[in-house]
Design an enzyme around this catalytic site. Structure first.
Site, short mmCIF file in Angstrom:
data_model
loop_
_atom_site.label_atom_id
_atom_site.label_comp_id
_atom_site.label_asym_id
_atom_site.label_seq_id
_atom_site.Cartn_x
_atom_site.Cartn_y
_atom_site.Cartn_z
N LYS A 144 -2.64 5.48 -3.99
CA LYS A 144 -3.17 6.82 -3.81
C LYS A 144 -4.08 7.25 -4.95
O LYS A 144 -4.79 8.24 -4.82
CB LYS A 144 -2.03 7.83 -3.63
CG LYS A 144 -1.15 7.60 -2.44
CD LYS A 144 -1.81 7.51 -1.07
CE LYS A 144 -2.65 8.65 -0.64
NZ LYS A 144 -2.81 8.69 0.86
N1 PMP Z 1 3.05 3.68 1.06
C1 PMP Z 1 3.21 4.55 0.07
C2 PMP Z 1 4.28 4.27 -0.95
C3 PMP Z 1 2.41 5.70 -0.02
O1 PMP Z 1 2.59 6.58 -1.01
C4 PMP Z 1 1.44 5.93 0.99
C5 PMP Z 1 0.65 7.19 0.95
N2 PMP Z 1 1.23 8.23 1.74
C6 PMP Z 1 1.30 4.99 2.02
C7 PMP Z 1 2.11 3.87 2.01
C8 PMP Z 1 0.33 5.18 3.15
O2 PMP Z 1 -1.01 5.22 2.76
P1 PMP Z 1 -2.04 6.11 3.54
O3 PMP Z 1 -1.72 7.56 3.25
O4 PMP Z 1 -3.36 5.73 2.98
O5 PMP Z 1 -1.92 5.82 5.00
#
Ligand code: PMP
Length: 460
Positions: free
Chosen positions: A40
């Site tokens: 992130k």
């Molecule tokens: N895994 C973790 C540990 C995350 O913090 C996030 C972010 N919400 C994600 C997966 C998913 O990523 P995205 O928001 O880009 O779909």
């Protein structure tokens, strides 16, 4: 070089041991090596830069976001480096560690009620929007709908994977939270090299066709509160980019997360476990010419007291190394009587062995089976219904939910952490309620009188 320059350009690590028997290559994009500890950081930086360019975020401004997760950490880190203030709204269920991490970066943390619908003014995203509007210089990052979130992955994550595989990548696998990662990196890889894009989703998440009921893996998937009027998916998720979604159970995700640490030496969070389960399924269908890249969003450090803790696993009923007995499962556990929380007295079966009804929030017309504790709103001891009107709603007789214990948890531990006045306990297998057991039966097993047990009386 500033800490912001250290975001991105993460290594690609080939998995070598858990891939035994597979001929396709499987590589892990190690996003946990970003300076804020997760994928992130990329979205956070891109959102801040876009807001600076548009003039929405000005010198001395306040970055506001509603999240208990990694985006808050990324934004707090960037705020510290760039001289902004960060104000992060988190639900009250957030772990102390997460809140402390945000505070360590100097962020102001506002805690709000968790477990409410998105329309509720107390929901994290509603509180964050209100605070951003009320705070002078406030700017709401809004990762769920901010185009700079997928844009970050279109501009950086996708091209890196393309370059690092020498243009050989054939499949890209990632979990879907806001959808930013899979939409942005997936879009780039599809246009660059016809890469197949695979979403990895918790079994109950609605993205992959689940009913939106609770699950244990954090930060991915889409949960739907049963009282939600209209379920809205994030604009950061471009579902047309995803060719296929693999649905993964909590148990599979947690087991894989633990295996990655012990067999590959890679300590990651459970959303990586979910993605790797999906990647291995896909790789199993492919030959040696295929190159699968799976994205690992964050480190396992934040989850040491959850998925990596044997006691936590046992309490939730997930497989764990055997504990000394007697165990909860050694007691006379009976099948739970699961009923929709909207039921009336007359809806209960006239006869049967059950002594207590478990009130479950209804989600669909499908019969209720093995609910997670999060979907249970109360319990009704059937003896309390003697003389009740058949038309009376069961909620009128509801007591608190039965305290949950794990099926393979030592009976003595289950006794010690459940209130002495709880008549019955809910027994969890793989995080779902699969049984009911009288607390006294556990006490009998350990040859302790219930009154003599060391319970603290705290309800969970
Ligand atoms: N895994 C973790 C540990 C995350 O913090 C996030 C972010 N919400 C994600 C997966 C998913 O990523 P995205 O928001 O880009 O779909």
């Amino acid at each position: 070089m500033s800490v912001l320059d250290a975001i991105g350009d993460t290594p690609l690590i080939r998995l070598t041991r858990i891939t035994a028997g597979l001929t396709a290559e499987v590589h892990l994009k190690a996003e946990f090596l970003n300076p804020g500890g997760s994928v992130k950081d990329r979205a956070a930086l891109a959102m801040v830069q876009a807001a600076e360019q548009s003039g929405e975020l000005r010198s001395g401004g306040v970055i506001v976001e509603g999240t208990s997760g990694n985006t808050g950490v990324g934004l707090a880190m960037i705020a510290a480096q760039c001289g902004y203030r960060a104000l992060v709204v988190v639900p009250d269920k957030s772990s102390e560690e997460k809140i402390k991490t945000l505070r360590a970066y100097g962020a102001q943390v506002v805690i709000t009620t968790g477990g409410v619908t998105r329309e509720d003014p107390r929901h994290v995203s509603q509180v964050a929007a209100r605070l951003a509007a009320e705070t002078p210089g406030g700017w709401l990052a809004g990762q769920y709908d901010n185009p700079a979130n997928p844009g970050a992955h279109l501009a950086t994550t996708g091209p890196e994977i393309w370059r690092q595989t020498g243009h050989r990548v054939t499949h890209f696998v990632a979990g879907v939270g806001t959808g930013g990662t899979i939409s942005g990196a997936g879009a780039f890889l599809r246009s660059a090299g016809r890469v197949t894009v695979v979403g990895a989703d918790p079994e109950n998440s609605v993205y992959g066709g689940g009913d939106g009921s609770p699950y244990y893996v954090e930060s991915i998937g889409h949960y739907v509160h049963p009282d939600t009027a209209e379920d809205v998916w994030p604009q950061s998720y471009h579902r047309e980019i995803v060719h296929r979604i693999e649905r993964v159970s909590d148990r599979e995700s947690i087991e894989m997360t633990r295996r990655l640490a012990r067999e590959e030496g890679i300590l990651v969070g459970a959303s990586t476990g979910t993605a790797v389960v999906a990647a291995l399924r896909v790789a199993g269908e492919l030959g040696p010419e295929s190159v699968v890249v799976v994205l690992a969003p964050d480190s396992g450090r934040a989850y040491l007291s959850k998925y990596f803790d044997d006691g936590w696993l046992r309490r939730a009923g997930f497989p764990a190394p055997a504990a000394p007995g007697p165990l909860v499962a050694d007691a006379p556990v009976t099948a739970p009587l699961l009923v929709p929380a909207t039921s009336r007295v007359r809806d209960l079966p006239a006869t049967g062995p059950a002594e207590v009804a478990v009130l479950v929030l209804p989600r669909s017309d499908r019969p209720i089976s093995d609910p997670a504790p999060g979907d249970v709103i109360g319990s009704v001891p059937l003896e309390a219904l003697r003389g009740a009107s058949p038309d009376a709603p069961l909620t009128a007789y509801a007591q608190p939910p039965l305290p949950p214990v794990g099926t393979a948890e030592p009976a003595a531990e289950a006794l010690a952490r459940t209130p002495a006045d709880a008549g019955r306990l809910a027994v969890l297998t793989d995080g779902r309620i699969t049984g009911v057991v009288p607390r006294a039966a556990l006490a009998a097993l350990t040859r302790l009188a219930p009154a003599a047990s060391n319970a603290t009386g705290s309800r969970h």
